[in-house]
Design a protein around this motif. Structure first.
Motif, PDB file in Angstrom:
ATOM      1  N   HIS A  49       0.886  -1.211  -0.113  1.00  0.00           N
ATOM      2  CA  HIS A  49       0.024   0.039   0.078  1.00  0.00           C
ATOM      3  C   HIS A  49       0.821   1.367   0.100  1.00  0.00           C
ATOM      4  CE1 HIS A  49      -3.901  -1.979   0.269  1.00  0.00           C
ATOM      5  NE2 HIS A  49      -3.355  -2.767   1.374  1.00  0.00           N
ATOM      6  N   ALA A  50       1.883   1.206   0.843  1.00  0.00           N
ATOM      7  CA  ALA A  50       2.943   2.385   1.126  1.00  0.00           C
ATOM      8  C   ALA A  50       3.393   2.774  -0.251  1.00  0.00           C
ATOM      9  CB  ALA A  50       3.636   2.325   2.131  1.00  0.00           C
ATOM     10  N   GLN A  51       3.983   1.554  -0.997  1.00  0.00           N
ATOM     11  CA  GLN A  51       4.634   1.961  -2.434  1.00  0.00           C
ATOM     12  C   GLN A  51       3.817   2.333  -3.243  1.00  0.00           C
ATOM     13  OE1 GLN A  51       5.250   0.519  -5.530  1.00  0.00           O
ATOM     14  NE2 GLN A  51       3.565  -1.178  -5.406  1.00  0.00           N
ATOM     15  N   ARG A  52       2.521   1.920  -3.408  1.00  0.00           N
ATOM     16  CA  ARG A  52       1.325   2.430  -4.443  1.00  0.00           C
ATOM     17  C   ARG A  52       1.053   3.780  -4.078  1.00  0.00           C
ATOM     18  NH1 ARG A  52      -2.143  -2.988  -4.888  1.00  0.00           N
ATOM     19  NH2 ARG A  52      -0.940  -4.083  -6.076  1.00  0.00           N
ATOM     20  N   LEU A  53       0.988   4.274  -2.851  1.00  0.00           N
ATOM     21  CA  LEU A  53       0.588   5.665  -2.524  1.00  0.00           C
ATOM     22  C   LEU A  53       1.817   6.288  -2.972  1.00  0.00           C
ATOM     23  CD1 LEU A  53      -1.094   7.716  -0.895  1.00  0.00           C
ATOM     24  CD2 LEU A  53      -0.125   6.894   1.015  1.00  0.00           C
ATOM     25  N   GLY A  54       3.011   5.852  -2.611  1.00  0.00           N
ATOM     26  CA  GLY A  54       4.072   6.767  -2.855  1.00  0.00           C
ATOM     27  C   GLY A  54       4.502   7.029  -4.340  1.00  0.00           C
ATOM     28  N   ALA A  55       3.862   6.079  -5.323  1.00  0.00           N
ATOM     29  CA  ALA A  55       3.911   6.516  -6.620  1.00  0.00           C
ATOM     30  C   ALA A  55       3.074   7.327  -6.951  1.00  0.00           C
ATOM     31  CB  ALA A  55       3.817   5.285  -7.320  1.00  0.00           C
ATOM     32  N   VAL A  56       1.978   7.743  -6.656  1.00  0.00           N
ATOM     33  CA  VAL A  56       1.096   8.635  -6.522  1.00  0.00           C
ATOM     34  C   VAL A  56       1.472   9.889  -6.100  1.00  0.00           C
ATOM     35  CG1 VAL A  56      -1.109   9.468  -6.375  1.00  0.00           C
ATOM     36  CG2 VAL A  56      -1.105   7.228  -6.806  1.00  0.00           C
ATOM     37  N   CYS A  57       1.900   9.967  -4.846  1.00  0.00           N
ATOM     38  CA  CYS A  57       2.706  11.202  -4.342  1.00  0.00           C
ATOM     39  C   CYS A  57       4.058  11.652  -4.868  1.00  0.00           C
ATOM     40  CB  CYS A  57       2.786  10.988  -2.877  1.00  0.00           C
ATOM     41  SG  CYS A  57       1.222  10.598  -1.906  1.00  0.00           S
ATOM     42  N   ARG A  58       4.657  10.727  -5.384  1.00  0.00           N
ATOM     43  CA  ARG A  58       5.918  11.246  -6.039  1.00  0.00           C
ATOM     44  C   ARG A  58       5.728  11.677  -7.445  1.00  0.00           C
ATOM     45  NH1 ARG A  58      11.853   8.415  -6.151  1.00  0.00           N
ATOM     46  NH2 ARG A  58      12.758  10.019  -7.315  1.00  0.00           N
ATOM     47  N   TYR A  59       4.833  11.014  -8.116  1.00  0.00           N
ATOM     48  CA  TYR A  59       5.027  11.159  -9.840  1.00  0.00           C
ATOM     49  C   TYR A  59       3.660  11.923 -10.219  1.00  0.00           C
ATOM     50  CZ  TYR A  59       9.104   8.020  -9.208  1.00  0.00           C
ATOM     51  OH  TYR A  59      10.305   7.366  -9.017  1.00  0.00           O
ATOM     52  N   ARG A  60       2.599  11.920  -9.480  1.00  0.00           N
ATOM     53  CA  ARG A  60       1.139  12.397  -9.816  1.00  0.00           C
ATOM     54  C   ARG A  60       0.590  13.398  -8.819  1.00  0.00           C
ATOM     55  NH1 ARG A  60       1.275   6.995 -10.981  1.00  0.00           N
ATOM     56  NH2 ARG A  60      -0.629   6.461  -9.573  1.00  0.00           N
ATOM     57  N   THR A  61       1.615  14.297  -8.434  1.00  0.00           N
ATOM     58  CA  THR A  61       0.826  15.270  -7.626  1.00  0.00           C
ATOM     59  C   THR A  61       0.104  16.232  -8.370  1.00  0.00           C
ATOM     60  OG1 THR A  61       2.847  16.811  -7.691  1.00  0.00           O
ATOM     61  CG2 THR A  61       2.789  14.892  -5.691  1.00  0.00           C
ATOM     62  N   GLY A  62       0.487  16.434  -9.586  1.00  0.00           N
ATOM     63  CA  GLY A  62      -0.173  17.665 -10.400  1.00  0.00           C
ATOM     64  C   GLY A  62       0.720  18.859 -10.374  1.00  0.00           C
ATOM     65  N   LEU A  63       1.892  18.773  -9.531  1.00  0.00           N
ATOM     66  CA  LEU A  63       2.850  19.733  -9.337  1.00  0.00           C
ATOM     67  C   LEU A  63       4.221  19.502 -10.183  1.00  0.00           C
ATOM     68  CD1 LEU A  63       2.894  20.296  -5.427  1.00  0.00           C
ATOM     69  CD2 LEU A  63       1.752  21.801  -7.357  1.00  0.00           C
ATOM     70  N   PRO A  64       4.643  20.446 -10.861  1.00  0.00           N
ATOM     71  CA  PRO A  64       6.065  20.345 -11.320  1.00  0.00           C
ATOM     72  C   PRO A  64       6.793  19.565 -10.663  1.00  0.00           C
ATOM     73  CG  PRO A  64       5.514  22.755 -11.694  1.00  0.00           C
ATOM     74  CD  PRO A  64       4.489  21.892 -10.620  1.00  0.00           C
ATOM     75  N   LEU A  65       7.966  18.869 -11.058  1.00  0.00           N
ATOM     76  CA  LEU A  65       8.771  18.150 -10.279  1.00  0.00           C
ATOM     77  C   LEU A  65       9.765  18.988  -9.283  1.00  0.00           C
ATOM     78  CD1 LEU A  65      10.216  15.430  -9.678  1.00  0.00           C
ATOM     79  CD2 LEU A  65      11.950  15.819 -11.561  1.00  0.00           C
ATOM     80  N   ARG A  66      10.188  20.221  -9.887  1.00  0.00           N
ATOM     81  CA  ARG A  66      10.822  20.867  -8.842  1.00  0.00           C
ATOM     82  C   ARG A  66      10.281  21.184  -7.620  1.00  0.00           C
ATOM     83  NH1 ARG A  66      10.050  25.231 -11.340  1.00  0.00           N
ATOM     84  NH2 ARG A  66       9.101  26.546  -9.836  1.00  0.00           N
ATOM     85  N   LEU A  67       8.836  21.466  -7.817  1.00  0.00           N
ATOM     86  CA  LEU A  67       7.887  21.761  -6.451  1.00  0.00           C
ATOM     87  C   LEU A  67       7.725  20.587  -5.736  1.00  0.00           C
ATOM     88  CD1 LEU A  67       5.606  24.216  -8.041  1.00  0.00           C
ATOM     89  CD2 LEU A  67       7.649  24.859  -6.727  1.00  0.00           C
ATOM     90  N   SER A  68       7.573  19.319  -6.073  1.00  0.00           N
ATOM     91  CA  SER A  68       7.284  18.282  -5.434  1.00  0.00           C
ATOM     92  C   SER A  68       8.829  17.825  -4.673  1.00  0.00           C
ATOM     93  CB  SER A  68       7.082  17.064  -6.407  1.00  0.00           C
ATOM     94  OG  SER A  68       5.929  17.272  -6.907  1.00  0.00           O
ATOM     95  N   GLU A  69       9.718  18.074  -5.522  1.00  0.00           N
ATOM     96  CA  GLU A  69      11.204  17.682  -4.832  1.00  0.00           C
ATOM     97  C   GLU A  69      11.528  18.757  -3.628  1.00  0.00           C
ATOM     98  OE1 GLU A  69      12.721  14.927  -4.887  1.00  0.00           O
ATOM     99  OE2 GLU A  69      11.581  14.135  -6.313  1.00  0.00           O
ATOM    100  N   LEU A  70      10.949  20.211  -3.897  1.00  0.00           N
ATOM    101  CA  LEU A  70      11.336  21.135  -2.732  1.00  0.00           C
ATOM    102  C   LEU A  70      10.516  20.615  -1.650  1.00  0.00           C
ATOM    103  CD1 LEU A  70      11.899  24.012  -1.735  1.00  0.00           C
ATOM    104  CD2 LEU A  70       9.875  24.642  -2.899  1.00  0.00           C
ATOM    105  N   ALA A  71       8.950  20.138  -1.677  1.00  0.00           N
ATOM    106  CA  ALA A  71       8.272  19.961  -0.536  1.00  0.00           C
ATOM    107  C   ALA A  71       9.003  18.649   0.019  1.00  0.00           C
ATOM    108  CB  ALA A  71       7.015  19.254  -1.074  1.00  0.00           C
ATOM    109  N   ILE A  72       9.597  17.786  -0.438  1.00  0.00           N
ATOM    110  CA  ILE A  72      10.331  16.774  -0.200  1.00  0.00           C
ATOM    111  C   ILE A  72      11.333  17.138   0.620  1.00  0.00           C
ATOM    112  CG2 ILE A  72      11.535  14.114  -0.595  1.00  0.00           C
ATOM    113  CD1 ILE A  72       9.718  14.004  -3.073  1.00  0.00           C
ATOM    114  N   LEU A  73      12.267  17.938   0.194  1.00  0.00           N
ATOM    115  CA  LEU A  73      13.491  18.535   0.837  1.00  0.00           C
ATOM    116  C   LEU A  73      12.970  19.270   2.237  1.00  0.00           C
ATOM    117  CD1 LEU A  73      15.765  19.699  -1.912  1.00  0.00           C
ATOM    118  CD2 LEU A  73      15.939  17.466  -0.640  1.00  0.00           C
TER     119      LEU A  73
END
Length: 185
Positions: A49-73
């Motif tokens: 369940h966690a890895q499937r959720l993670g795939a959505v959260c990491r790759y399909r947030t609707g945000l550009p990658l720069r912004l997703s990675e900023l949030a992760i940092l």
């Protein structure tokens, strides 16, 4: 690098449930087990369940990658998660986040942002972590700028990566090839 608090995991000895999770992770967009997966694999249902959720959260947030990675940092710095920072810092830089911005986040300083979207994501994440809420003003700006679905995606990403950071920290996990630590232990 095998985590110190977990028993060694041999994929050749995996249960059918563990094998199914491993196969899905390795055939998906990640393609590797770097991160919390060798911790979660000891609870295959959670791992799946966690890895499937993670795939959505990491790759399909609707945000550009720069912004997703900023949030992760921001999350990695708040949790002082060694592996999370190690894994995502180069991805963030490659996605266009300025090195000075990342370094300010790592050291707990508020960055001087070149782009308004970066400042908004940082404010959203910081408010959520500091106040356990997001102000009406910041929420309104996020929905206006990114849309409701991406704001929900950002919130989910922050929650998911907090769970990742907890896992990595509890089990003392490091990223593949990691030798230096970005945060004092």
């Amino acid at each position: 690098m095998q985590p110190s608090r977990l028993p060694a995991f041999d994929p050749n000895q995996a249960s059918p449930e563990q094998r199914a999770v491993l196969d899905e992770i390795l055939s998906g967009p990640r393609g590797n087990l770097n991160g919390p997966f060798l911790g979660w694999i000891h609870h295959p249902e959670l791992a799946q369940h966690a890895q499937r959720l993670g795939a959505v959260c990491r790759y399909r947030t609707g945000l550009p990658l720069r912004l997703s990675e900023l949030a992760i940092l921001v999350t990695a710095a708040r949790w002082r998660s060694q592996a999370e920072w190690y894994i995502h810092h180069p991805i963030a830089l490659e996605a266009g986040l300025p090195a000075e911005t990342a370094e300010s986040i790592r050291t707990g300083r508020v960055p001087v942002f070149e782009q308004d979207d970066d400042a908004l994501v940082h404010a959203f994440a910081s408010e959520l972590y500091d106040q356990r809420r997001v102000s009406d003003a910041t929420y309104g700006k996020a929905v206006e700028r990114f849309g409701l679905a991406a704001t929900v995606g950002l919130t989910g990403l922050l929650g998911y990566y907090a769970m990742v950071a907890m896992t990595l920290n509890v089990f003392g996990m490091r990223g593949d090839g990691q030798t230096a630590l970005p945060f004092e232990e």
